[in-house]
Design a protein around this motif. Structure first.
Motif, PDB file in Angstrom:
ATOM      1  N   PHE A 187       0.810  -1.221   0.000  1.00 20.93           N
ATOM      2  CA  PHE A 187       0.000   0.000   0.000  1.00 20.93           C
ATOM      3  C   PHE A 187       0.840   1.265   0.000  1.00 20.93           C
ATOM      4  CE2 PHE A 187      -3.361   2.831   1.603  1.00 20.93           C
ATOM      5  CZ  PHE A 187      -4.411   2.404   0.794  1.00 20.93           C
ATOM      6  N   LYS A 188       2.060   1.194   0.506  1.00 23.24           N
ATOM      7  CA  LYS A 188       2.894   2.392   0.612  1.00 23.24           C
ATOM      8  C   LYS A 188       3.567   2.765  -0.708  1.00 23.24           C
ATOM      9  CE  LYS A 188       3.918   1.634   5.514  1.00 23.24           C
ATOM     10  NZ  LYS A 188       4.994   1.403   6.522  1.00 23.24           N
ATOM     11  N   THR A 189       3.470   1.903  -1.697  1.00 23.62           N
ATOM     12  CA  THR A 189       4.096   2.145  -2.991  1.00 23.62           C
ATOM     13  C   THR A 189       3.014   2.356  -4.055  1.00 23.62           C
ATOM     14  OG1 THR A 189       6.009   0.784  -2.409  1.00 23.62           O
ATOM     15  CG2 THR A 189       5.646   1.190  -4.742  1.00 23.62           C
ATOM     16  N   ARG A 190       3.213   3.329  -4.899  1.00 24.57           N
ATOM     17  CA  ARG A 190       2.261   3.601  -5.988  1.00 24.57           C
ATOM     18  C   ARG A 190       2.636   2.759  -7.212  1.00 24.57           C
ATOM     19  NH1 ARG A 190      -0.726   8.036  -8.107  1.00 24.57           N
ATOM     20  NH2 ARG A 190      -2.020   7.099  -9.743  1.00 24.57           N
ATOM     21  N   PHE A 191       1.673   2.063  -7.794  1.00 22.92           N
ATOM     22  CA  PHE A 191       1.869   1.243  -8.981  1.00 22.92           C
ATOM     23  C   PHE A 191       1.024   1.808 -10.121  1.00 22.92           C
ATOM     24  CE2 PHE A 191       3.217  -1.598  -5.681  1.00 22.92           C
ATOM     25  CZ  PHE A 191       4.074  -2.524  -6.257  1.00 22.92           C
ATOM     26  N   PHE A 192       1.644   2.061 -11.265  1.00 22.92           N
ATOM     27  CA  PHE A 192       0.852   2.455 -12.423  1.00 22.92           C
ATOM     28  C   PHE A 192       1.627   2.142 -13.712  1.00 22.92           C
ATOM     29  CE2 PHE A 192       3.248   6.236 -11.188  1.00 22.92           C
ATOM     30  CZ  PHE A 192       3.735   6.736 -12.386  1.00 22.92           C
ATOM     31  N   ARG A 193       0.933   2.176 -14.819  1.00 23.62           N
ATOM     32  CA  ARG A 193       1.549   1.919 -16.110  1.00 23.62           C
ATOM     33  C   ARG A 193       1.340   3.111 -17.030  1.00 23.62           C
ATOM     34  NH1 ARG A 193      -2.182  -2.260 -19.670  1.00 23.62           N
ATOM     35  NH2 ARG A 193      -4.030  -0.920 -19.806  1.00 23.62           N
ATOM     36  N   VAL A 194       2.211   3.234 -18.039  1.00 19.81           N
ATOM     37  CA  VAL A 194       2.087   4.307 -19.019  1.00 19.81           C
ATOM     38  C   VAL A 194       2.312   3.720 -20.410  1.00 19.81           C
ATOM     39  CG1 VAL A 194       2.745   6.183 -17.478  1.00 19.81           C
ATOM     40  CG2 VAL A 194       4.515   4.942 -18.700  1.00 19.81           C
ATOM     41  N   PHE A 195       1.515   4.140 -21.353  1.00 18.30           N
ATOM     42  CA  PHE A 195       1.646   3.723 -22.748  1.00 18.30           C
ATOM     43  C   PHE A 195       2.779   4.540 -23.367  1.00 18.30           C
ATOM     44  CE2 PHE A 195      -0.301   3.829 -27.196  1.00 18.30           C
ATOM     45  CZ  PHE A 195       0.262   2.597 -27.539  1.00 18.30           C
ATOM     46  N   VAL A 196       3.774   3.861 -23.905  1.00 20.24           N
ATOM     47  CA  VAL A 196       4.993   4.562 -24.339  1.00 20.24           C
ATOM     48  C   VAL A 196       4.708   5.658 -25.363  1.00 20.24           C
ATOM     49  CG1 VAL A 196       6.638   2.742 -23.783  1.00 20.24           C
ATOM     50  CG2 VAL A 196       5.389   2.652 -25.964  1.00 20.24           C
ATOM     51  N   GLU A 197       3.687   5.488 -26.183  1.00 19.00           N
ATOM     52  CA  GLU A 197       3.402   6.502 -27.196  1.00 19.00           C
ATOM     53  C   GLU A 197       2.821   7.778 -26.584  1.00 19.00           C
ATOM     54  OE1 GLU A 197       1.042   4.889 -30.323  1.00 19.00           O
ATOM     55  OE2 GLU A 197       2.533   3.376 -30.889  1.00 19.00           O
ATOM     56  N   ASN A 198       2.367   7.706 -25.326  1.00 15.26           N
ATOM     57  CA  ASN A 198       1.838   8.885 -24.636  1.00 15.26           C
ATOM     58  C   ASN A 198       2.915   9.679 -23.913  1.00 15.26           C
ATOM     59  OD1 ASN A 198      -0.788   8.330 -25.428  1.00 15.26           O
ATOM     60  ND2 ASN A 198      -1.300   7.208 -23.549  1.00 15.26           N
ATOM     61  N   VAL A 199       4.105   9.092 -23.748  1.00  7.86           N
ATOM     62  CA  VAL A 199       5.160   9.756 -22.971  1.00  7.86           C
ATOM     63  C   VAL A 199       6.477   9.742 -23.750  1.00  7.86           C
ATOM     64  CG1 VAL A 199       4.154   9.380 -20.690  1.00  7.86           C
ATOM     65  CG2 VAL A 199       5.508   7.560 -21.760  1.00  7.86           C
ATOM     66  N   PRO A 200       6.514  10.321 -24.933  1.00  8.43           N
ATOM     67  CA  PRO A 200       7.734  10.260 -25.762  1.00  8.43           C
ATOM     68  C   PRO A 200       8.942  10.922 -25.116  1.00  8.43           C
ATOM     69  CG  PRO A 200       6.162  11.860 -26.644  1.00  8.43           C
ATOM     70  CD  PRO A 200       5.440  11.101 -25.587  1.00  8.43           C
ATOM     71  N   TRP A 201       8.740  12.073 -24.468  1.00 11.03           N
ATOM     72  CA  TRP A 201       9.878  12.755 -23.847  1.00 11.03           C
ATOM     73  C   TRP A 201      10.491  11.902 -22.739  1.00 11.03           C
ATOM     74  CZ3 TRP A 201      11.208  14.464 -18.975  1.00 11.03           C
ATOM     75  CH2 TRP A 201      12.289  15.351 -18.908  1.00 11.03           C
ATOM     76  N   LEU A 202       9.642  11.290 -21.905  1.00  6.17           N
ATOM     77  CA  LEU A 202      10.125  10.480 -20.794  1.00  6.17           C
ATOM     78  C   LEU A 202      10.808   9.207 -21.302  1.00  6.17           C
ATOM     79  CD1 LEU A 202      10.253  10.395 -17.765  1.00  6.17           C
ATOM     80  CD2 LEU A 202       7.988   9.350 -17.718  1.00  6.17           C
ATOM     81  N   VAL A 203      10.254   8.605 -22.332  1.00  2.00           N
ATOM     82  CA  VAL A 203      10.873   7.417 -22.924  1.00  2.00           C
ATOM     83  C   VAL A 203      12.274   7.752 -23.437  1.00  2.00           C
ATOM     84  CG1 VAL A 203      10.766   5.861 -24.914  1.00  2.00           C
ATOM     85  CG2 VAL A 203       8.731   6.225 -23.507  1.00  2.00           C
ATOM     86  N   GLU A 204      12.398   8.921 -24.043  1.00  2.74           N
ATOM     87  CA  GLU A 204      13.692   9.346 -24.567  1.00  2.74           C
ATOM     88  C   GLU A 204      14.694   9.624 -23.450  1.00  2.74           C
ATOM     89  OE1 GLU A 204      14.986  13.233 -27.016  1.00  2.74           O
ATOM     90  OE2 GLU A 204      13.407  12.044 -27.978  1.00  2.74           O
ATOM     91  N   LYS A 205      14.266  10.326 -22.406  1.00  4.12           N
ATOM     92  CA  LYS A 205      15.171  10.671 -21.307  1.00  4.12           C
ATOM     93  C   LYS A 205      15.625   9.445 -20.522  1.00  4.12           C
ATOM     94  CE  LYS A 205      15.550  15.038 -21.898  1.00  4.12           C
ATOM     95  NZ  LYS A 205      16.867  15.587 -22.282  1.00  4.12           N
ATOM     96  N   LEU A 206      14.726   8.475 -20.361  1.00  5.18           N
ATOM     97  CA  LEU A 206      15.072   7.257 -19.617  1.00  5.18           C
ATOM     98  C   LEU A 206      15.696   6.197 -20.515  1.00  5.18           C
ATOM     99  CD1 LEU A 206      11.964   6.936 -17.251  1.00  5.18           C
ATOM    100  CD2 LEU A 206      14.256   7.711 -16.660  1.00  5.18           C
ATOM    101  N   GLN A 207      15.794   6.503 -21.798  1.00  5.49           N
ATOM    102  CA  GLN A 207      16.391   5.590 -22.767  1.00  5.49           C
ATOM    103  C   GLN A 207      15.740   4.209 -22.724  1.00  5.49           C
ATOM    104  OE1 GLN A 207      20.695   5.675 -22.225  1.00  5.49           O
ATOM    105  NE2 GLN A 207      20.816   7.445 -23.564  1.00  5.49           N
ATOM    106  N   ILE A 208      14.430   4.215 -22.792  1.00  4.66           N
ATOM    107  CA  ILE A 208      13.676   2.966 -22.793  1.00  4.66           C
ATOM    108  C   ILE A 208      13.586   2.460 -24.226  1.00  4.66           C
ATOM    109  CG2 ILE A 208      11.426   1.927 -22.338  1.00  4.66           C
ATOM    110  CD1 ILE A 208      11.097   3.989 -20.081  1.00  4.66           C
TER     111      ILE A 208
END
Length: 254
Positions: free
Chosen positions: A154-175
Motif C-alpha cells: 500500500f505504501k508504494t504507488r503502482f501504475f503503467r504508461v503507454f509509451v506513445e503517450n510519454v515520448p519525452w520520458l521514454v527518450e530521457k530514460l532511454q527505454i
C-alpha cells in the motif's frame, strides 16, 4: 407518625470504590494491630505465630497504606495515557491510509498524461512504473503480475504508461526494450527491469519472483523479511540527469 406507620429507609448513597478499598485496608490494618496487642499480652502462642507476610502487613503504617493506593492510581494513570497514545497513533494511521487510498495506492492504474506521470513519480515516496505497448504480449503478462502485487504494498504507488503517450520520458530514460519497469524512490530512478531477463527469461515466471525482485530494489517492502538490495547498473541520478546517447527506437523483448 403513629407506631404502626411503616418507616421507609432512605436509599444508601453510592460509595466510591477507592474509598471503600482504603477503608477495607485501614480496617484490616487496625484488626491486625489489635491482634498483635492481644498476643503480646499473653494470647495463645500457637495463634501468635502468623506468617511473614501477615506480620509485614500488620506493621504497615497509615502513610504506607496511602502511598500504596497513590501508587495504584499512578499505574492506572500511566495505563490510561498509554492507551490514549495508542488510540491517537491508530487514528493517524487510519487517516494516512485514507489519504493514500485517495491517491490510488493499493491499486494498479494507468496514467495517460506525460506531465502527470512526471508529477506523480516526483511526488510519491516510492512508485513502480510499467512502460508498455498494447501490442506486446509480454507487457500484458507484466500487467497481470503487477496488478496482483499492488494491493499488498500500500505504501508504494503502482501504475503503467503507454509509451506513445510519454515520448519525452521514454527518450530521457532511454527505454528501448519493452516491457520496462522503472522503480522510483524519492523521485529518483533507482532501478529497472528490462524484459524478463532477470525473471528467468520465461513467460511463466511467478508473481512471487517479480515481487522479490522489486523488494531487492527497495521500492517495496519484502513480505518475507529482509532481502539484499541490488546495486543495479540501471540506477540513474534523476529523470533529467542523463541525455540520450542514441536514437534507437524501443522494441519488444520477445
Amino acid at each position: 407518625m403513629t407506631d404502626s406507620a411503616e418507616y421507609v429507609r432512605p436509599p444508601t448513597p453510592p460509595i466510591d470504590p477507592r474509598v471503600a478499598e482504603l477503608a477495607s485496608k485501614l480496617h484490616e490494618h487496625d484488626t491486625k494491630l489489635l491482634a498483635n496487642d492481644y498476643y503480646s499480652r499473653g494470647g495463645r502462642d500457637g495463634e501468635a505465630d502468623g506468617d511473614a507476610d501477615d506480620e509485614q502487613d500488620s506493621n504497615m503504617s497509615d502513610s504506607e497504606l496511602f502511598a500504596e493506593l497513590e501508587k495504584d492510581d499512578e499505574d492506572d494513570l500511566m495505563l490510561a495515557n498509554l492507551r490514549e497514545q495508542r488510540m491517537e497513533a491508530l487514528k493517524s494511521e487510519l487517516a494516512r491510509t485514507r489519504d493514500l487510498r485517495e491517491q490510488e495506492h493499493g491499486r494498479y492504474t494507468e496514467i495517460m498524461d506525460e506531465k502527470e506521470v512526471l508529477k506523480t513519480s516526483a511526488r510519491e515516496a516510492r512508485c513502480v512504473v510499467h512502460f508498455y505497448h498494447r501490442d506486446f504480449r509480454r507487457c500484458q503478462i507484466m500487467d497481470k503480475h503487477l496488478e496482483l502485487i499492488a494491493p499488498h504494498h500500500f505504501k508504494t504507488r503502482f501504475f503503467r504508461v503507454f509509451v506513445e503517450n510519454v515520448p519525452w520520458l521514454v527518450e530521457k530514460l532511454q527505454i528501448k526494450v519493452l516491457p520496462c519497469v522503472v522503480c522510483f524512490i524519492g523521485g529518483v530512478s533507482k532501478d529497472r527491469l528490462i524484459g524478463f531477463e532477470e525473471l528467468g527469461n520465461d513467460d511463466a515466471f511467478t508473481t512471487a519472483t517479480l515481487e522479490l525482485r522489486l523488494a531487492q530494489s527497495g521500492v517495496i517492502d519484502s513480505r518475507e523479511g529482509k532481502v539484499n538490495k541490488l546495486a543495479s547498473k540501471y540506477a540513474k541520478p534523476s529523470i533529467r540527469g542523463r541525455e540520450v546517447e542514441d536514437e534507437e527506437d524501443w522494441r519488444s523483448d520477445e
